[in-house]
Design a protein around this motif. Structure first.
Motif, short mmCIF file in Angstrom:
data_model
loop_
_atom_site.label_atom_id
_atom_site.label_comp_id
_atom_site.label_asym_id
_atom_site.label_seq_id
_atom_site.Cartn_x
_atom_site.Cartn_y
_atom_site.Cartn_z
N ALA A 74 27.63 10.58 -44.28
CA ALA A 74 27.31 12.00 -44.36
C ALA A 74 26.01 12.19 -45.14
N THR A 75 25.33 13.29 -44.89
CA THR A 75 24.10 13.55 -45.63
C THR A 75 24.43 13.87 -47.08
N ALA A 76 23.50 13.59 -47.96
CA ALA A 76 23.70 13.90 -49.38
C ALA A 76 23.91 15.39 -49.58
N TYR A 77 23.21 16.19 -48.80
CA TYR A 77 23.37 17.64 -48.89
C TYR A 77 24.79 18.05 -48.54
N GLY A 80 27.18 17.22 -51.31
CA GLY A 80 27.04 18.20 -52.38
C GLY A 80 27.78 19.48 -52.07
N GLN A 81 27.72 19.94 -50.81
CA GLN A 81 28.46 21.13 -50.41
C GLN A 81 29.95 20.95 -50.60
N VAL A 82 30.44 19.77 -50.23
CA VAL A 82 31.88 19.50 -50.34
C VAL A 82 32.32 19.49 -51.80
N LEU A 83 31.55 18.83 -52.66
CA LEU A 83 31.91 18.81 -54.08
C LEU A 83 31.87 20.21 -54.69
N TYR A 84 30.91 21.01 -54.26
CA TYR A 84 30.84 22.37 -54.78
C TYR A 84 32.05 23.17 -54.31
N ARG A 85 32.51 22.92 -53.09
CA ARG A 85 33.71 23.60 -52.59
C ARG A 85 34.93 23.24 -53.43
N VAL A 86 35.02 21.99 -53.86
CA VAL A 86 36.13 21.59 -54.74
C VAL A 86 36.09 22.41 -56.03
N ALA A 87 34.90 22.59 -56.58
CA ALA A 87 34.76 23.40 -57.79
C ALA A 87 35.22 24.84 -57.55
N ALA A 181 30.51 11.27 -55.17
CA ALA A 181 29.19 11.91 -55.03
C ALA A 181 28.17 10.94 -54.45
N THR A 182 28.34 9.66 -54.74
CA THR A 182 27.38 8.66 -54.28
C THR A 182 27.80 8.01 -52.97
N GLY A 183 28.86 8.55 -52.31
CA GLY A 183 29.22 8.08 -50.98
C GLY A 183 30.33 7.06 -50.92
N ASN A 184 30.91 6.71 -52.07
CA ASN A 184 32.05 5.79 -52.07
C ASN A 184 33.34 6.55 -51.77
N THR A 185 34.38 5.81 -51.44
CA THR A 185 35.73 6.36 -51.39
C THR A 185 36.54 5.67 -52.48
N THR A 207 42.96 20.92 -49.65
CA THR A 207 42.65 22.22 -49.06
C THR A 207 41.16 22.55 -49.16
N SER A 208 40.37 21.60 -49.62
CA SER A 208 38.91 21.77 -49.65
C SER A 208 38.34 21.13 -48.38
N ASP A 209 37.05 20.90 -48.36
CA ASP A 209 36.41 20.29 -47.18
C ASP A 209 36.35 18.77 -47.28
N LEU A 210 36.96 18.19 -48.30
CA LEU A 210 36.88 16.74 -48.48
C LEU A 210 37.71 16.03 -47.40
N PRO A 211 37.11 15.12 -46.63
CA PRO A 211 37.89 14.43 -45.60
C PRO A 211 39.03 13.61 -46.19
N GLY A 212 40.14 13.56 -45.46
CA GLY A 212 41.28 12.77 -45.92
C GLY A 212 40.90 11.31 -46.10
N GLY A 213 41.39 10.70 -47.16
CA GLY A 213 41.13 9.29 -47.42
C GLY A 213 39.98 9.03 -48.36
#
Length: 296
Positions: A74-77, A80-87, A181-185, A207-213
């Protein structure tokens, strides 16, 4: 298993929650069927939590590996959107998290709320770093000859995270957010004594945009799960932050057998309220150097 105390208001038995694992975007019970009681600082019963087994560790690693290509690609941008959605989702459940942190850590409501607010801010902080990591930690290298030479940070892969034992939410966020944030799981072994905020956080992630897993959360006995995680050949790195002192040397040896990158446990409990810096962003990145002829 449950609490036999009756409600002072209507005489009803309270319906206490049985918390589950979070694996691959779903909430399974432990395959062993085991649970253990979680209590507050005064020894009062809070809830039952799932006690994960070796099979649950394997399932969580498989889920993290399956999610890695899409998340790292995924793009870094977007990350960032996904992490902000978690917040954003955390912000909507501040009161619940404050109550759980207060019960888990035995702190005042004011202190618990401050920790929750700091955890929300920490997600936002790392969300802002996702598209800056390559610039700050990468480089264009001076070389002799008609070449461009670039060093580019790339995610390591699947990271096993032993969450801090004392800081049930802020510490947890501080070790998980930089990993993803750096692309690891990752596969997270939650604090054994204080697991409830971590499982509630997994409900936010689901319930955020974070993909399962991308994040998998296991509760139970750290001494039981950590050795299997350290020895698993499909785990690329290990964060020993919450490892009991008596297990650390054995876990490092097990990790060395499969050539894992290891972040050692700190000598003392960190002050999680301090600005984290880029240390944990750098910890689970590999540097790839690319040479390219000029004029081509």
């Amino acid at each position: 298993m449950g609490n036999n105390r009756t409600s002072a208001v209507d005489g009803r038995l309270p319906v206490t929650k049985t918390y589950k694992l979070y694996v691959g975007g779903a909430f399974p019970r432990s395959e062993s069927g085991r649970v253990y009681q979680v209590t507050d600082k005064k020894g009062q019963f809070l809830a039952n939590a799932a006690q994960a087994s070796r099979k649950d560790v394997r399932d969580a690693v498989s889920a993290a590996r399956k999610a890695f290509p899409k998340w790292s690609g995924a793009t870094a941008y977007n990350r960032g959107q996904v992490l902000y959605r978690v917040a954003e989702m955390l912000e909507g459940r501040r009161e619940q998290f404050a109550a759980e942190v207060g019960a888990a850590e035995g702190v005042s409501p004011k202190r618990a709320q401050a920790d929750v607010d700091a955890a929300i801010d920490r997600w936002v902080w790392y969300a802002g770093w996702t598209d800056k990591v390559s610039t700050v930690l990468g480089s264009a290298n001076p070389v002799a000859g008609p070449y461009f030479c670039f060093s580019v940070p790339e995610p390591t892969g699947v990271v096993g995270v032993l969450a801090p034992r004392a800081s049930s939410l802020l510490g947890l966020v501080s070790v998980v957010a930089p990993v993803i944030a750096t692309g690891n799981t990752c596969v997270v072994v939650a604090s054994e004594e204080r697991p409830l905020p971590s499982v509630t956080l997994s409900e936010v992630l689901a319930t955020s945009d974070l993909p399962g897993g991308v994040v998998n959360v296991l509760t139970g006995r750290t001494a039981e799960m950590a050795p299997w995680l350290a020895a698993h050949a499909d785990v690329n790195a290990l964060d020993l932050c919450g490892a009991p002192e008596e297990l650390r040397a054995d876990l490092e040896r097990a990790a060395a057998d499969t050539v894992k990158r290891v972040l050692p446990a700190p000598a003392t409990e960190p002050d999680w309220s301090r600005e984290p810096g880029v240390g944990r962003l750098r910890a689970f990145l590999e540097t790839k150097t690319v040479w390219h002829p000029t004029g081509v």
